[in-house]
Design a protein around this motif. Structure first.
Motif, PDB file in Angstrom:
ATOM      1  N   GLU A   1       0.824  -1.212   0.000  1.00  0.00           N
ATOM      2  CA  GLU A   1       0.000   0.000   0.000  1.00  0.00           C
ATOM      3  C   GLU A   1       0.854   1.256   0.000  1.00  0.00           C
ATOM      4  OE1 GLU A   1      -0.204  -1.678   4.294  1.00  0.00           O
ATOM      5  OE2 GLU A   1       0.041  -2.405   2.238  1.00  0.00           O
ATOM      6  N   ASP A   2       2.015   1.190   0.672  1.00  0.00           N
ATOM      7  CA  ASP A   2       2.913   2.342   0.686  1.00  0.00           C
ATOM      8  C   ASP A   2       3.607   2.506  -0.658  1.00  0.00           C
ATOM      9  OD1 ASP A   2       2.244   2.911   3.279  1.00  0.00           O
ATOM     10  OD2 ASP A   2       3.930   1.832   4.146  1.00  0.00           O
ATOM     11  N   ARG A   3       3.954   1.403  -1.289  1.00  0.00           N
ATOM     12  CA  ARG A   3       4.580   1.484  -2.607  1.00  0.00           C
ATOM     13  C   ARG A   3       3.597   2.053  -3.622  1.00  0.00           C
ATOM     14  NH1 ARG A   3       7.521  -4.079  -4.050  1.00  0.00           N
ATOM     15  NH2 ARG A   3       8.145  -2.790  -5.832  1.00  0.00           N
ATOM     16  N   ALA A   4       2.310   1.710  -3.481  1.00  0.00           N
ATOM     17  CA  ALA A   4       1.294   2.277  -4.374  1.00  0.00           C
ATOM     18  C   ALA A   4       1.202   3.786  -4.195  1.00  0.00           C
ATOM     19  CB  ALA A   4      -0.066   1.619  -4.104  1.00  0.00           C
ATOM     20  N   LEU A   5       1.247   4.244  -2.943  1.00  0.00           N
ATOM     21  CA  LEU A   5       1.203   5.678  -2.682  1.00  0.00           C
ATOM     22  C   LEU A   5       2.468   6.355  -3.202  1.00  0.00           C
ATOM     23  CD1 LEU A   5      -0.249   8.081  -1.359  1.00  0.00           C
ATOM     24  CD2 LEU A   5       0.930   7.508   0.772  1.00  0.00           C
ATOM     25  N   ALA A   6       3.626   5.726  -2.998  1.00  0.00           N
ATOM     26  CA  ALA A   6       4.892   6.319  -3.442  1.00  0.00           C
ATOM     27  C   ALA A   6       4.914   6.511  -4.952  1.00  0.00           C
ATOM     28  CB  ALA A   6       6.059   5.439  -2.996  1.00  0.00           C
ATOM     29  N   ARG A   7       4.283   5.610  -5.689  1.00  0.00           N
ATOM     30  CA  ARG A   7       4.233   5.750  -7.149  1.00  0.00           C
ATOM     31  C   ARG A   7       3.392   6.944  -7.572  1.00  0.00           C
ATOM     32  NH1 ARG A   7       4.031  -0.043  -7.013  1.00  0.00           N
ATOM     33  NH2 ARG A   7       1.746   0.002  -7.048  1.00  0.00           N
ATOM     34  N   MET A   8       2.476   7.370  -6.707  1.00  0.00           N
ATOM     35  CA  MET A   8       1.573   8.474  -7.060  1.00  0.00           C
ATOM     36  C   MET A   8       2.108   9.840  -6.660  1.00  0.00           C
ATOM     37  SD  MET A   8      -2.095   6.835  -5.902  1.00  0.00           S
ATOM     38  CE  MET A   8      -2.723   5.304  -6.584  1.00  0.00           C
ATOM     39  N   LEU A   9       3.053   9.896  -5.725  1.00  0.00           N
ATOM     40  CA  LEU A   9       3.500  11.170  -5.150  1.00  0.00           C
ATOM     41  C   LEU A   9       4.915  11.525  -5.571  1.00  0.00           C
ATOM     42  CD1 LEU A   9       2.239  10.923  -1.447  1.00  0.00           C
ATOM     43  CD2 LEU A   9       1.007  11.720  -3.467  1.00  0.00           C
ATOM     44  N   THR A  10       5.160  12.822  -5.722  1.00  0.00           N
ATOM     45  CA  THR A  10       6.507  13.368  -5.922  1.00  0.00           C
ATOM     46  C   THR A  10       6.738  14.398  -4.822  1.00  0.00           C
ATOM     47  OG1 THR A  10       6.399  13.067  -8.323  1.00  0.00           O
ATOM     48  CG2 THR A  10       8.077  14.569  -7.466  1.00  0.00           C
ATOM     49  N   LEU A  11       7.677  14.142  -3.938  1.00  0.00           N
ATOM     50  CA  LEU A  11       7.929  15.059  -2.822  1.00  0.00           C
ATOM     51  C   LEU A  11       8.522  16.375  -3.338  1.00  0.00           C
ATOM     52  CD1 LEU A  11       9.334  12.742   0.012  1.00  0.00           C
ATOM     53  CD2 LEU A  11       6.970  13.335  -0.533  1.00  0.00           C
ATOM     54  N   ARG A  12       8.152  17.477  -2.687  1.00  0.00           N
ATOM     55  CA  ARG A  12       8.594  18.824  -3.082  1.00  0.00           C
ATOM     56  C   ARG A  12       9.316  19.526  -1.929  1.00  0.00           C
ATOM     57  NH1 ARG A  12       8.550  18.442  -8.478  1.00  0.00           N
ATOM     58  NH2 ARG A  12       6.481  17.846  -9.294  1.00  0.00           N
ATOM     59  N   PHE A  13       9.786  18.785  -0.935  1.00  0.00           N
ATOM     60  CA  PHE A  13      10.505  19.407   0.181  1.00  0.00           C
ATOM     61  C   PHE A  13      11.805  18.668   0.435  1.00  0.00           C
ATOM     62  CE2 PHE A  13       7.664  16.240   1.981  1.00  0.00           C
ATOM     63  CZ  PHE A  13       8.473  15.573   2.891  1.00  0.00           C
TER      64      PHE A  13
END
Length: 316
Positions: free
Chosen positions: A304-316
């Motif tokens: 579930e975390d890997r699925a979220l990581a694929r959707m997000l690009t951190l900006r900080f």
């Protein structure tokens, strides 16, 4: 400009006259009148219109009143926060959170925050624009975590980016529209989306107008909660929103994104606050807990975390 003068202005506005303001502040009428005269002299503007039954604020007085309330609220928050850090009594932190974040990362963030600052009284809102923006403007909400609306003035709010994600058209499993390849094939469908009156045009442009399409306004139903939106998607309506929404319990395993050929816009989520208002210690701590949780989830091996990581690009 002194705090006592601003408090006199607030009390006058709330009480409707010098006598009522003096009673509210526990001061003499002479002291309140002197504070208001000094404030007018300092600003070189008429702030009051005095009449037989009391006094009312002029246009400059009303403009200054808005700032006076914000300053007074900020000072009260600072005092509460310092008292809380000294262990005297609870301080309050009010934060708005974008709905999909509230249903995924928020519980972990809150637990971390509670471990660091257990004496802070935390109040959370789903940061729908219609709820969050008025509270940010009048100082009731410390900050909101969500997309920066395109119609907001940079002079009114400041914004600290956190991460970005794609937006998708969403339908329940088995929906006939899942075979569609273009938005043009979906104009006769009924849609459920979240928007405020101010963001209606922005939503239409992001989804249809920028692709040269128009949709009948009655095709769009506005839902002001994720639960309403999820229920109408399950009933057969299409929706448009952040891709991570598909990981929320309301949608996970029940809905999916349509593989359309149009490239839909990416959204950046950040911390929205009043311009000129520095985040307090408690708000900064909450933001740090969110950033730490995001970093941990991006490194996690859980599916579930890997699925979220694929959707997000951190900006900080």
């Amino acid at each position: 400009m002194k705090l006592q003068q601003l408090q006199a202005l607030i009390a006058l506005a709330d009480g409707g006259g010098i006598r009522a303001a003096a009673r509210m502040l526990g001061l003499s009428q002479a002291a309140v009148s002197k504070a208001l005269r000094e404030l007018e002299a300092d600003q070189q503007l008429p702030l009051l219109q005095r009449h037989a039954s009391g006094a009312r604020l002029t246009e400059p007085g009303q403009a200054l009143l808005t700032h006076a309330r914000q300053i007074s609220t900020q000072i009260e928050r600072a005092r509460d926060e310092m008292d809380a850090l000294r262990g005297r009594h609870d301080a309050r932190l009010c934060i708005g959170v974008t709905p999909w974040l509230a249903r995924t990362l928020l519980p972990e963030v809150v637990l971390q925050f509670r471990q660091r600052l257990p004496s802070i009284r935390l109040e959370l809102f789903e940061a729908l624009q219609a709820v969050a923006l008025p509270r940010l403007r009048d100082g009731q909400m410390d900050c909101a975590i969500g997309p920066l609306p395109g119609d907001l003035s940079n002079q009114e709010f400041h914004w600290q980016p956190l991460f970005s994600h794609a937006c998708q058209v969403i339908a329940r499993h088995g929906h006939p529209a899942l075979r569609a390849q273009s938005l043009a094939e979906l104009l006769e469908q009924d849609w459920v989306v979240n928007y405020s009156p101010a963001s209606y045009r922005q939503v239409l442009n992001a989804l249809f107008a920028r692709h040269g399409l128009n949709i009948a306004p009655e095709r769009l139903v506005c839902a002001q909660s994720v639960a309403l939106l999820a229920g109408l998607v399950q009933a057969g309506m299409l929706s448009y929103g952040p891709e991570p929404l598909l990981l929320c319990p309301d949608f996970a395993g029940k809905a999916q994104a349509l593989p359309l050929r149009e490239r839909l816009e990416d959204i950046t989520i950040g911390v929205i606050g009043r311009q000129g208002r520095v985040h307090g210690y408690a708000a900064s701590c909450f933001i740090a807990c969110l950033q730490q949780t995001l970093r941990q989830r991006m490194r996690s091996a859980r599916p579930e975390d890997r699925a979220l990581a694929r959707m997000l690009t951190l900006r900080f």
